[in-house]
Design a protein around this motif. Structure first.
Motif, PDB file in Angstrom:
ATOM      1  N   LEU A 232      43.207 -28.072  14.119  1.00 30.50           N
ATOM      2  CA  LEU A 232      42.092 -27.460  14.636  1.00 30.50           C
ATOM      3  C   LEU A 232      41.125 -27.843  15.040  1.00 30.50           C
ATOM      4  CD1 LEU A 232      42.036 -24.132  12.074  1.00 30.50           C
ATOM      5  CD2 LEU A 232      43.095 -24.146  14.610  1.00 30.50           C
ATOM      6  N   ALA A 233      40.866 -29.144  14.199  1.00 32.06           N
ATOM      7  CA  ALA A 233      39.856 -30.021  14.483  1.00 32.06           C
ATOM      8  C   ALA A 233      40.022 -31.000  15.908  1.00 32.06           C
ATOM      9  CB  ALA A 233      39.564 -31.123  13.348  1.00 32.06           C
ATOM     10  N   ALA A 234      41.358 -31.170  16.090  1.00 30.14           N
ATOM     11  CA  ALA A 234      41.846 -31.765  17.219  1.00 30.14           C
ATOM     12  C   ALA A 234      41.114 -31.076  18.785  1.00 30.14           C
ATOM     13  CB  ALA A 234      43.171 -32.125  17.375  1.00 30.14           C
ATOM     14  N   SER A 235      41.307 -29.713  18.454  1.00 25.91           N
ATOM     15  CA  SER A 235      40.899 -28.845  19.699  1.00 25.91           C
ATOM     16  C   SER A 235      39.487 -28.274  19.615  1.00 25.91           C
ATOM     17  CB  SER A 235      41.727 -27.694  19.723  1.00 25.91           C
ATOM     18  OG  SER A 235      41.636 -26.734  18.484  1.00 25.91           O
ATOM     19  N   ARG A 236      38.759 -28.451  18.383  1.00 27.08           N
ATOM     20  CA  ARG A 236      37.372 -27.990  18.139  1.00 27.08           C
ATOM     21  C   ARG A 236      36.198 -28.820  17.840  1.00 27.08           C
ATOM     22  NH1 ARG A 236      38.963 -22.849  14.305  1.00 27.08           N
ATOM     23  NH2 ARG A 236      40.059 -21.651  15.927  1.00 27.08           N
TER      24      ARG A 236
ATOM     25  N   ALA B 274      37.844 -31.233   7.750  1.00 22.79           N
ATOM     26  CA  ALA B 274      37.481 -29.547   7.220  1.00 22.79           C
ATOM     27  C   ALA B 274      36.188 -28.971   8.091  1.00 22.79           C
ATOM     28  CB  ALA B 274      37.534 -29.446   5.873  1.00 22.79           C
ATOM     29  N   ASN B 275      35.447 -29.752   8.195  1.00 21.78           N
ATOM     30  CA  ASN B 275      34.027 -29.155   8.954  1.00 21.78           C
ATOM     31  C   ASN B 275      34.337 -29.011  10.533  1.00 21.78           C
ATOM     32  OD1 ASN B 275      32.072 -28.718   7.080  1.00 21.78           O
ATOM     33  ND2 ASN B 275      31.747 -30.975   7.010  1.00 21.78           N
ATOM     34  N   ALA B 276      35.038 -30.192  10.987  1.00 17.95           N
ATOM     35  CA  ALA B 276      35.468 -29.898  12.508  1.00 17.95           C
ATOM     36  C   ALA B 276      36.378 -28.898  12.866  1.00 17.95           C
ATOM     37  CB  ALA B 276      36.160 -31.419  12.742  1.00 17.95           C
ATOM     38  N   SER B 277      37.164 -28.478  11.823  1.00 17.56           N
ATOM     39  CA  SER B 277      38.137 -27.362  11.902  1.00 17.56           C
ATOM     40  C   SER B 277      37.387 -26.303  12.732  1.00 17.56           C
ATOM     41  CB  SER B 277      39.068 -27.177  10.758  1.00 17.56           C
ATOM     42  OG  SER B 277      38.203 -26.437  10.033  1.00 17.56           O
ATOM     43  N   GLY B 278      36.152 -26.153  12.131  1.00 16.54           N
ATOM     44  CA  GLY B 278      35.249 -24.841  12.437  1.00 16.54           C
ATOM     45  C   GLY B 278      35.754 -23.528  11.638  1.00 16.54           C
ATOM     46  N   ASN B 279      36.491 -23.599  10.728  1.00 20.41           N
ATOM     47  CA  ASN B 279      37.076 -22.613   9.826  1.00 20.41           C
ATOM     48  C   ASN B 279      36.453 -22.848   8.363  1.00 20.41           C
ATOM     49  OD1 ASN B 279      38.701 -21.182   7.818  1.00 20.41           O
ATOM     50  ND2 ASN B 279      40.108 -20.819   9.387  1.00 20.41           N
ATOM     51  N   LEU B 280      35.393 -21.688   8.356  1.00 21.67           N
ATOM     52  CA  LEU B 280      34.770 -21.594   6.645  1.00 21.67           C
ATOM     53  C   LEU B 280      35.520 -21.673   5.719  1.00 21.67           C
ATOM     54  CD1 LEU B 280      31.729 -19.520   7.577  1.00 21.67           C
ATOM     55  CD2 LEU B 280      31.674 -21.809   7.709  1.00 21.67           C
ATOM     56  N   PHE B 281      36.743 -21.121   5.779  1.00 22.09           N
ATOM     57  CA  PHE B 281      37.600 -21.052   4.663  1.00 22.09           C
ATOM     58  C   PHE B 281      38.366 -22.401   4.375  1.00 22.09           C
ATOM     59  CE2 PHE B 281      37.490 -16.436   5.908  1.00 22.09           C
ATOM     60  CZ  PHE B 281      37.361 -15.951   4.967  1.00 22.09           C
ATOM     61  N   MET B 282      38.622 -23.076   5.352  1.00 24.11           N
ATOM     62  CA  MET B 282      39.042 -24.406   5.271  1.00 24.11           C
ATOM     63  C   MET B 282      38.177 -25.456   4.541  1.00 24.11           C
ATOM     64  SD  MET B 282      41.544 -24.949   8.702  1.00 24.11           S
ATOM     65  CE  MET B 282      42.924 -23.900   8.463  1.00 24.11           C
ATOM     66  N   ARG B 283      36.853 -25.124   4.968  1.00 21.83           N
ATOM     67  CA  ARG B 283      35.909 -25.913   4.280  1.00 21.83           C
ATOM     68  C   ARG B 283      35.708 -25.788   2.793  1.00 21.83           C
ATOM     69  NH1 ARG B 283      33.156 -28.664   1.730  1.00 21.83           N
ATOM     70  NH2 ARG B 283      31.361 -29.472   2.013  1.00 21.83           N
ATOM     71  N   SER B 284      36.017 -24.856   2.499  1.00 23.01           N
ATOM     72  CA  SER B 284      35.653 -24.203   0.935  1.00 23.01           C
ATOM     73  C   SER B 284      36.858 -24.831   0.152  1.00 23.01           C
ATOM     74  CB  SER B 284      35.934 -22.638   0.772  1.00 23.01           C
ATOM     75  OG  SER B 284      37.169 -22.253   1.079  1.00 23.01           O
TER      76      SER B 284
END
Length: 259
Positions: free
Chosen positions: A123-127, A165-175
């Motif tokens: 996800l980070a690669a695209s976001r 995780a932050n770059a993924s843009g997904n708050l659940f992944m950051r958690s």
């Protein structure tokens, strides 16, 4: 055969109620208070820890909130089943390292990372933003300039994974950051990549994560993150808790110290 435990102690807590909660939490996780067991009464616990009843009650509230304890009228304070514990909680993870970890625990950490981090990298690669790429590069630069067995190297490693995780843009992944921190702290203390080949391998695959995300290559980012996690497991196989050669780990790292 029971796996040998490796204890990775953390620094003591900074307040009376937090230290009492830590002490009871470690005892629960280590099995000194079994699931379903009732804790000693308030009078015994306040005498044991040398604290007031309000401090003890605050400690119990903390453990109830983390899923380790429940309070029942006319029964007292009871240890909950392991499945109720909040394993994503930073303290609960740290207390597991205090109590002693075995191969099962290390594998569990790796499995949850494999379930989340490769997808986060994709996800980070695209976001990712330019700021995300800059943070990834800063983390990589820190790993390169620090000694492999230094806290600075561990800081850079953790910062890089959190940046993904932050770059993924997904708050659940950051958690999942607490899980990543616990896994990296255990790996760092068990088997920092001090050998030249180990260090080069670690740096190579972390750089591939950064490069793949920067170039927008989700497939390559996924593969690189997967390899990094597997490599961490392989690196400490020879000194894992299930091995007779497992070291007595005495280094002290405070939870959050590497973030």
């Amino acid at each position: 055969m029971t796996s040998r435990l490796v204890v990775i102690p953390t620094r003591r807590a900074h307040s009376n109620h937090a230290e009492v909660a830590r002490s009871i939490g470690v005892d629960i996780i280590a099995g000194r208070y079994a699931e379903g067991a009732r804790l000693p009464g308030d009078a015994e616990l306040t005498a044991m820890f040398g604290v007031s009843r309000p401090v003890l009650r605050e400690s119990v509230k903390t453990l109830v909130a983390k899923g380790l304890l429940t309070t029942k009228a006319r029964v007292g304070t009871v240890v909950r089943e392991r499945g109720a514990w909040n394993m994503f909680d930073a303290d609960v993870l740290a207390w597991h390292l205090d109590a002693g970890i075995d191969r099962r625990f290390l594998n569990d950490l790796a499995e949850i990372r494999l379930a989340v981090e490769p997808r986060a990298a994709a996800l980070a690669a695209s976001r990712r933003s330019e700021a995300d790429i800059a943070e990834l590069n800063r983390s990589m630069e820190r790993m390169r300039r620090e000694a492999s067995d230094s806290v600075g190297f561990a800081d850079g490693d953790l910062a890089l994974h959190l940046a993904v995780a932050n770059a993924s843009g997904n708050l659940f992944m950051r958690s999942i950051g607490n899980v990543i921190e616990a896994a990296l702290r255990a790996s760092f203390l068990l088997s920092a990549p001090v050998e030249t080949q180990d260090r080069e391998t670690v740096l190579l695959w972390h750089q591939r994560i950064v490069d793949a995300i920067a170039s927008g290559d989700a497939e390559a980012a996924t593969a690189a993150m997967t390899e990094v996690i597997h490599n961490g497991l392989r690196r400490h196989e020879d000194v894992s808790p299930s091995s007779d050669a497992a070291p007595a780990v005495s280094a002290v790292v405070e939870p959050g110290e590497q973030s």
